[in-house]
Scaffold this motif. Structure first.
Motif, PDB file in Angstrom:
ATOM      1  N   ARG A  18       0.835  -1.201   0.000  1.00 25.66           N
ATOM      2  CA  ARG A  18       0.000   0.000   0.000  1.00 25.66           C
ATOM      3  C   ARG A  18       0.866   1.245   0.000  1.00 25.66           C
ATOM      4  NH1 ARG A  18      -4.290  -0.531   4.737  1.00 25.66           N
ATOM      5  NH2 ARG A  18      -4.608   1.635   4.149  1.00 25.66           N
ATOM      6  N   LEU A  19       0.321   2.307  -0.564  1.00 25.75           N
ATOM      7  CA  LEU A  19       0.978   3.598  -0.568  1.00 25.75           C
ATOM      8  C   LEU A  19       0.665   4.340   0.723  1.00 25.75           C
ATOM      9  CD1 LEU A  19       0.067   4.587  -4.232  1.00 25.75           C
ATOM     10  CD2 LEU A  19       2.187   3.544  -3.421  1.00 25.75           C
ATOM     11  N   ASP A  20       1.454   5.349   1.000  1.00 28.39           N
ATOM     12  CA  ASP A  20       1.213   6.165   2.184  1.00 28.39           C
ATOM     13  C   ASP A  20      -0.160   6.828   2.055  1.00 28.39           C
ATOM     14  OD1 ASP A  20       1.159   8.097   4.175  1.00 28.39           O
ATOM     15  OD2 ASP A  20       3.314   8.467   4.045  1.00 28.39           O
ATOM     16  N   PRO A  21      -1.073   6.587   3.010  1.00 33.76           N
ATOM     17  CA  PRO A  21      -2.419   7.163   2.904  1.00 33.76           C
ATOM     18  C   PRO A  21      -2.429   8.678   2.758  1.00 33.76           C
ATOM     19  CG  PRO A  21      -2.342   5.507   4.637  1.00 33.76           C
ATOM     20  CD  PRO A  21      -0.927   5.732   4.200  1.00 33.76           C
ATOM     21  N   GLU A  22      -1.389   9.351   3.274  1.00 41.92           N
ATOM     22  CA  GLU A  22      -1.354  10.807   3.202  1.00 41.92           C
ATOM     23  C   GLU A  22      -1.105  11.314   1.787  1.00 41.92           C
ATOM     24  OE1 GLU A  22       1.423  12.312   6.021  1.00 41.92           O
ATOM     25  OE2 GLU A  22       0.344  11.525   7.774  1.00 41.92           O
ATOM     26  N   THR A  23      -0.686  10.429   0.889  1.00 42.56           N
ATOM     27  CA  THR A  23      -0.421  10.835  -0.493  1.00 42.56           C
ATOM     28  C   THR A  23      -1.601  10.557  -1.419  1.00 42.56           C
ATOM     29  OG1 THR A  23       0.494   8.716  -1.232  1.00 42.56           O
ATOM     30  CG2 THR A  23       2.000  10.222  -0.097  1.00 42.56           C
ATOM     31  N   ILE A  24      -2.696  10.033  -0.868  1.00 40.84           N
ATOM     32  CA  ILE A  24      -3.818   9.576  -1.683  1.00 40.84           C
ATOM     33  C   ILE A  24      -5.010  10.526  -1.562  1.00 40.84           C
ATOM     34  CG2 ILE A  24      -5.481   7.692  -2.022  1.00 40.84           C
ATOM     35  CD1 ILE A  24      -2.643   7.000  -2.846  1.00 40.84           C
ATOM     36  N   THR A  25      -5.600  10.872  -2.687  1.00 38.05           N
ATOM     37  CA  THR A  25      -6.874  11.585  -2.696  1.00 38.05           C
ATOM     38  C   THR A  25      -7.982  10.541  -2.758  1.00 38.05           C
ATOM     39  OG1 THR A  25      -5.899  13.465  -3.858  1.00 38.05           O
ATOM     40  CG2 THR A  25      -8.299  13.282  -3.878  1.00 38.05           C
ATOM     41  N   THR A  26      -8.695  10.355  -1.672  1.00 41.65           N
ATOM     42  CA  THR A  26      -9.716   9.311  -1.612  1.00 41.65           C
ATOM     43  C   THR A  26     -11.017   9.788  -2.254  1.00 41.65           C
ATOM     44  OG1 THR A  26     -10.375  10.041   0.594  1.00 41.65           O
ATOM     45  CG2 THR A  26      -8.737   8.274   0.464  1.00 41.65           C
ATOM     46  N   PRO A  27     -11.817   8.865  -2.764  1.00 33.74           N
ATOM     47  CA  PRO A  27     -13.089   9.261  -3.376  1.00 33.74           C
ATOM     48  C   PRO A  27     -14.071   9.815  -2.345  1.00 33.74           C
ATOM     49  CG  PRO A  27     -12.919   6.874  -3.247  1.00 33.74           C
ATOM     50  CD  PRO A  27     -11.579   7.412  -2.855  1.00 33.74           C
ATOM     51  N   ALA A  28     -14.991  10.643  -2.821  1.00 36.57           N
ATOM     52  CA  ALA A  28     -16.027  11.194  -1.938  1.00 36.57           C
ATOM     53  C   ALA A  28     -16.879  10.064  -1.372  1.00 36.57           C
ATOM     54  CB  ALA A  28     -16.898  12.178  -2.716  1.00 36.57           C
ATOM     55  N   PRO A  29     -17.490  10.271  -0.206  1.00 34.25           N
ATOM     56  CA  PRO A  29     -18.268   9.201   0.437  1.00 34.25           C
ATOM     57  C   PRO A  29     -19.300   8.552  -0.478  1.00 34.25           C
ATOM     58  CG  PRO A  29     -17.978  11.023   1.959  1.00 34.25           C
ATOM     59  CD  PRO A  29     -17.411  11.481   0.651  1.00 34.25           C
ATOM     60  N   GLU A  30     -19.954   9.323  -1.335  1.00 38.15           N
ATOM     61  CA  GLU A  30     -20.992   8.749  -2.197  1.00 38.15           C
ATOM     62  C   GLU A  30     -20.418   7.867  -3.299  1.00 38.15           C
ATOM     63  OE1 GLU A  30     -20.273  13.021  -3.692  1.00 38.15           O
ATOM     64  OE2 GLU A  30     -20.358  11.940  -1.783  1.00 38.15           O
ATOM     65  N   HIS A  31     -19.106   7.896  -3.492  1.00 40.10           N
ATOM     66  CA  HIS A  31     -18.464   7.074  -4.516  1.00 40.10           C
ATOM     67  C   HIS A  31     -17.663   5.908  -3.922  1.00 40.10           C
ATOM     68  CE1 HIS A  31     -19.690   9.748  -7.675  1.00 40.10           C
ATOM     69  NE2 HIS A  31     -19.084  10.787  -7.117  1.00 40.10           N
ATOM     70  N   ARG A  32     -17.860   5.643  -2.632  1.00 42.27           N
ATOM     71  CA  ARG A  32     -17.123   4.562  -1.979  1.00 42.27           C
ATOM     72  C   ARG A  32     -17.945   3.275  -1.986  1.00 42.27           C
ATOM     73  NH1 ARG A  32     -15.245   8.233   3.211  1.00 42.27           N
ATOM     74  NH2 ARG A  32     -14.042   9.761   1.977  1.00 42.27           N
ATOM     75  N   GLY A 111      -5.984   4.514   0.792  1.00 39.41           N
ATOM     76  CA  GLY A 111      -6.279   5.561   1.762  1.00 39.41           C
ATOM     77  C   GLY A 111      -6.761   5.056   3.106  1.00 39.41           C
ATOM     78  N   GLY A 112      -6.811   3.735   3.283  1.00 39.20           N
ATOM     79  CA  GLY A 112      -7.198   3.159   4.567  1.00 39.20           C
ATOM     80  C   GLY A 112      -8.691   3.130   4.817  1.00 39.20           C
ATOM     81  N   LEU A 113      -9.509   3.198   3.756  1.00 41.74           N
ATOM     82  CA  LEU A 113     -10.959   3.213   3.917  1.00 41.74           C
ATOM     83  C   LEU A 113     -11.609   1.849   3.734  1.00 41.74           C
ATOM     84  CD1 LEU A 113     -11.786   6.540   2.044  1.00 41.74           C
ATOM     85  CD2 LEU A 113     -11.507   6.175   4.504  1.00 41.74           C
TER      86      LEU A 113
END
Length: 218
Positions: A18-32, A111-113
């Motif tokens: 996995r990549l460092d979560p701080e470097t990731i732009t995670t998707p918006a909640p409605e797209h998870r 992103g750890g989600l």
């Protein structure tokens, strides 16, 4: 149209692969993706080795898990139950919307989600139509590959699927010999399906070998 990822050196707090979560732009909640709390189905003599997660509707998870006898269909949800495997192969169509959805799932995981314990093995992209893949799709696919460290496998368009029931499809099991060319789907899986199944199995086996010495304290 990008995967929003920056590579950094591994740190002790980042899980392997996995990549460092701080470097990731995670998707918006409605797209998870949702979470599956129940164990995955066991349809063969052994529990599934990995789960296939559809990045979007129509990603082909039912067909892929029928072909790969050692897999299970987790639909479009992350497998959260520890009673069955949490190794995940993400499935998507080889088109811009499909790859965008796959990138969302991968960024969720990095992103750890995703649920604790989930490991992404790789990405399988199935042809969205017969014929050559457009250049724009191929370019975007190369960007998404960075999110799976190049662990991406392509499944071609198989016209015979249009007239086949799932239960009529042949299955692949680990250590199966390569299928003959130009054979009915009811007799053997296609060569690209065999190749992808073999590669996924080998990647999981290699990850187990990497973990074993640490687990044993050597």
């Amino acid at each position: 149209m990008h995967a929003n990822v920056i590579r950094l050196h591994d740190t002790d707090r980042v899980a392997p692969g996995r990549l460092d979560p701080e470097t990731i732009t995670t998707p918006a909640p409605e797209h998870r993706a949702p979470t599956r709390l129940t164990p995955l189905p066991t349809t063969g003599p052994y529990p599934p080795l990995f789960a296939v997660l559809g990045a979007h509707g129509g990603a082909g998870t039912s067909t892929l898990t029928r072909w790969w006898a050692h897999s299970a269909d987790t639909g479009m949800a992350w497998p959260a139950s520890t009673r069955t495997t949490q190794r995940v192969v993400i499935a998507a169509r080889d088109c811009i919307p499909g790859l965008t959805a796959a990138a969302d799932r991968l960024r969720e995981w990095h992103g750890g989600l995703a649920p604790a314990g989930v490991t992404v093995v790789g990405l399988v992209v199935s042809a969205a139509r017969p014929g050559r893949v457009p250049a724009a799709v191929r370019r975007y696919r190369r960007i998404v590959e960075d999110l799976v460290d190049g662990a991406i496998w392509s499944i071609e368009w198989h016209e015979e699927l249009i007239v086949c029931e799932l239960d009529d499809l042949a299955q692949f099991a680990p250590n199966d010999s390569p299928p003959p060319r130009r054979v009915a789907l009811s007799t053997a899986v296609p060569m690209d399906v065999h190749r992808a199944g073999t590669a996924i199995t080998a990647r999981i086996a290699a990850s187990r070998q990497q973990i074993s010495p640490k687990a044993s304290g050597t």
